[in-house]
Design a protein around this motif. Structure first.
Motif, PDB file in Angstrom:
ATOM      1  N   UNK A  92     -88.624  33.061  -6.133  1.00  0.00           N
ATOM      2  CA  UNK A  92     -87.732  33.714  -7.103  1.00  0.00           C
ATOM      3  C   UNK A  92     -86.281  33.737  -6.629  1.00  0.00           C
ATOM      4  N   UNK A  93     -86.056  33.539  -5.325  1.00  0.00           N
ATOM      5  CA  UNK A  93     -84.707  33.668  -4.776  1.00  0.00           C
ATOM      6  C   UNK A  93     -84.068  32.324  -4.410  1.00  0.00           C
ATOM      7  N   UNK A  94     -84.727  31.223  -4.792  1.00  0.00           N
ATOM      8  CA  UNK A  94     -84.134  29.914  -4.549  1.00  0.00           C
ATOM      9  C   UNK A  94     -82.878  29.742  -5.410  1.00  0.00           C
ATOM     10  N   UNK A  95     -81.979  28.929  -4.922  1.00  0.00           N
ATOM     11  CA  UNK A  95     -80.712  28.618  -5.608  1.00  0.00           C
ATOM     12  C   UNK A  95     -79.675  29.729  -5.511  1.00  0.00           C
ATOM     13  N   UNK A  96     -80.005  30.866  -4.891  1.00  0.00           N
ATOM     14  CA  UNK A  96     -79.038  31.939  -4.730  1.00  0.00           C
ATOM     15  C   UNK A  96     -78.496  31.964  -3.305  1.00  0.00           C
ATOM     16  N   UNK A  97     -77.195  32.062  -3.184  1.00  0.00           N
ATOM     17  CA  UNK A  97     -76.541  31.962  -1.884  1.00  0.00           C
ATOM     18  C   UNK A  97     -76.592  33.264  -1.091  1.00  0.00           C
ATOM     19  N   UNK A  98     -76.421  34.397  -1.790  1.00  0.00           N
ATOM     20  CA  UNK A  98     -76.331  35.681  -1.104  1.00  0.00           C
ATOM     21  C   UNK A  98     -77.662  36.428  -1.214  1.00  0.00           C
ATOM     22  N   UNK A  99     -78.141  36.927  -0.082  1.00  0.00           N
ATOM     23  CA  UNK A  99     -79.460  37.567  -0.056  1.00  0.00           C
ATOM     24  C   UNK A  99     -79.423  38.864   0.746  1.00  0.00           C
ATOM     25  N   UNK A 100     -80.178  39.828   0.255  1.00  0.00           N
ATOM     26  CA  UNK A 100     -80.310  41.119   0.932  1.00  0.00           C
ATOM     27  C   UNK A 100     -81.788  41.472   0.976  1.00  0.00           C
ATOM     28  N   UNK A 101     -82.239  41.863   2.151  1.00  0.00           N
ATOM     29  CA  UNK A 101     -83.660  42.170   2.309  1.00  0.00           C
ATOM     30  C   UNK A 101     -83.828  43.456   3.113  1.00  0.00           C
ATOM     31  N   UNK A 102     -84.778  44.284   2.690  1.00  0.00           N
ATOM     32  CA  UNK A 102     -85.098  45.483   3.448  1.00  0.00           C
ATOM     33  C   UNK A 102     -86.578  45.793   3.295  1.00  0.00           C
ATOM     34  N   UNK A 103     -87.045  46.715   4.104  1.00  0.00           N
ATOM     35  CA  UNK A 103     -88.459  47.042   4.157  1.00  0.00           C
ATOM     36  C   UNK A 103     -88.607  48.556   4.220  1.00  0.00           C
ATOM     37  N   UNK A 104     -89.566  49.088   3.471  1.00  0.00           N
ATOM     38  CA  UNK A 104     -89.804  50.526   3.486  1.00  0.00           C
ATOM     39  C   UNK A 104     -90.754  50.864   4.631  1.00  0.00           C
ATOM     40  N   UNK A 218     -75.611  35.306   3.927  1.00  0.00           N
ATOM     41  CA  UNK A 218     -75.228  34.176   3.085  1.00  0.00           C
ATOM     42  C   UNK A 218     -75.937  32.928   3.602  1.00  0.00           C
ATOM     43  N   UNK A 219     -76.684  32.262   2.733  1.00  0.00           N
ATOM     44  CA  UNK A 219     -77.403  31.055   3.139  1.00  0.00           C
ATOM     45  C   UNK A 219     -78.889  31.276   3.255  1.00  0.00           C
ATOM     46  N   UNK A 220     -79.512  30.566   4.209  1.00  0.00           N
ATOM     47  CA  UNK A 220     -80.960  30.625   4.357  1.00  0.00           C
ATOM     48  C   UNK A 220     -81.445  31.965   4.880  1.00  0.00           C
ATOM     49  N   UNK A 221     -82.639  32.357   4.455  1.00  0.00           N
ATOM     50  CA  UNK A 221     -83.237  33.616   4.888  1.00  0.00           C
ATOM     51  C   UNK A 221     -84.753  33.519   4.792  1.00  0.00           C
ATOM     52  N   UNK A 222     -85.442  34.086   5.776  1.00  0.00           N
ATOM     53  CA  UNK A 222     -86.901  34.148   5.706  1.00  0.00           C
ATOM     54  C   UNK A 222     -87.312  35.273   4.761  1.00  0.00           C
ATOM     55  N   UNK A 223     -88.086  34.916   3.738  1.00  0.00           N
ATOM     56  CA  UNK A 223     -88.558  35.892   2.757  1.00  0.00           C
ATOM     57  C   UNK A 223     -90.080  35.811   2.701  1.00  0.00           C
ATOM     58  N   UNK A 224     -90.739  36.877   3.035  1.00  0.00           N
ATOM     59  CA  UNK A 224     -92.208  36.965   3.090  1.00  0.00           C
ATOM     60  C   UNK A 224     -92.847  35.702   3.677  1.00  0.00           C
ATOM     61  N   UNK A 225     -92.367  35.333   4.849  1.00  0.00           N
ATOM     62  CA  UNK A 225     -92.973  34.223   5.582  1.00  0.00           C
ATOM     63  C   UNK A 225     -92.552  32.839   5.138  1.00  0.00           C
TER      64      UNK A 225
END
Length: 268
Positions: A92-104, A218-225
């Motif tokens: 769902x997050x492909x093609x987007x440059x800026x990413x923010x991730x957090x965990x509860x 900004x750029x690549x990021x590991x998202x759920x493995x």
């Protein structure tokens, strides 16, 4: 969704009296063990796991198969939802440059029986039905880890803060997904100044985030493995190292190969 105890009996194949009998011996329908994992800093993290057993486990399995698995979750909910997975969550997050991730942190532990009851009421369960389901799915005042129902109910409870988060996201062209307790945001535009609002919402609902797992990039990021970069899902370095390690068992390598294949299939 279910307005009467008679309807609940029909769904589960258990009478209300049989369900109440299960509640009379609730502690005997759970067992506990501690799951230990090694954190990146080398320290050991211990988590109490409380799986259900006996009749209660059967009741919870029926709640999942006959009720919660049919729940119409919004598209942003990606964990424990039929047709969704850790890969579709990253996709769902492909093609987007800026990413923010957090965990509860300790998501299940912070989901109280009151939060479960209130969420069921909001989703059109009657008070009596919501009360009984809450008792059948919570332990010592919160959601236990290791039961069939906990991830589904956590998803329902999370819809409360999701609604506020989505309002901000929709106003700012931000994609938001939640994989149980992993929250990911992405956009083609820089939205770092909004990240504190998302954290405030989470805190207001009684949860707290893991600062170690919170990152804006900004750029690549590991998202759920899955490593997400541009329009491609790629294996992480750790996954590649494990696959190329001659000491990795053959059965593990087969599983990793399947993961690689899925990444290729879901890339754009």
């Amino acid at each position: 969704m279910i307005k009467s105890l008679n309807d609940l009996e029909g769904k589960l194949g258990y009478t209300v009296e049989e369900l109440k009998d299960v509640l009379q011996n609730l502690p005997k329908n759970y067992y506990q063990f501690t799951k230990k994992t090694v954190k990146p800093d080398g320290s050991i993290k211990s988590r109490p796991i409380s799986p259900s057993k006996n009749t209660l486990k059967d009741v919870q399995n029926r709640l999942v198969s006959r009720l919660f698995s049919k729940f119409d979750f919004p598209i942003h909910v990606q964990g424990s939802v039929r047709g969704k997975s850790y890969v579709t969550n990253a996709q769902a997050h492909l093609d987007n440059m800026y990413k923010f991730q957090t965990d509860i942190v300790g998501f299940f532990s912070f989901v109280t029986n009151k939060a479960v009851y209130d969420s069921l009421i909001v989703n059109n369960f009657s008070q009596k039905v919501a009360n009984l389901i809450t008792k059948l799915t919570t332990l010592k005042g919160h959601l236990p880890q290791g039961t069939p129902t906990s991830s589904y109910i956590a998803n329902i409870v999370g819809l409360g803060f999701d609604k506020e988060i989505l309002k901000i996201c929709n106003e700012n062209n931000i994609i938001y997904t939640r994989y149980v307790d992993d929250l990911t945001f992405s956009s083609k535009n820089d939205f770092q100044d909004l990240t504190f609002l998302f954290i405030q919402i989470i805190n207001r609902y009684g949860f707290r985030i893991s600062h170690r797992k919170t990152v804006y990039k900004k750029g690549g990021l590991e998202i759920t493995g899955c490593w997400t970069v541009d329009d491609v899902l790629k294996p992480t370095k750790k996954q590649l190292q494990k696959y190329n390690d001659p000491n990795t068992p053959k059965t593990s390598k087969i599983g990793i190969q399947h993961h690689f294949k899925r990444l290729k299939e879901y890339s754009k």
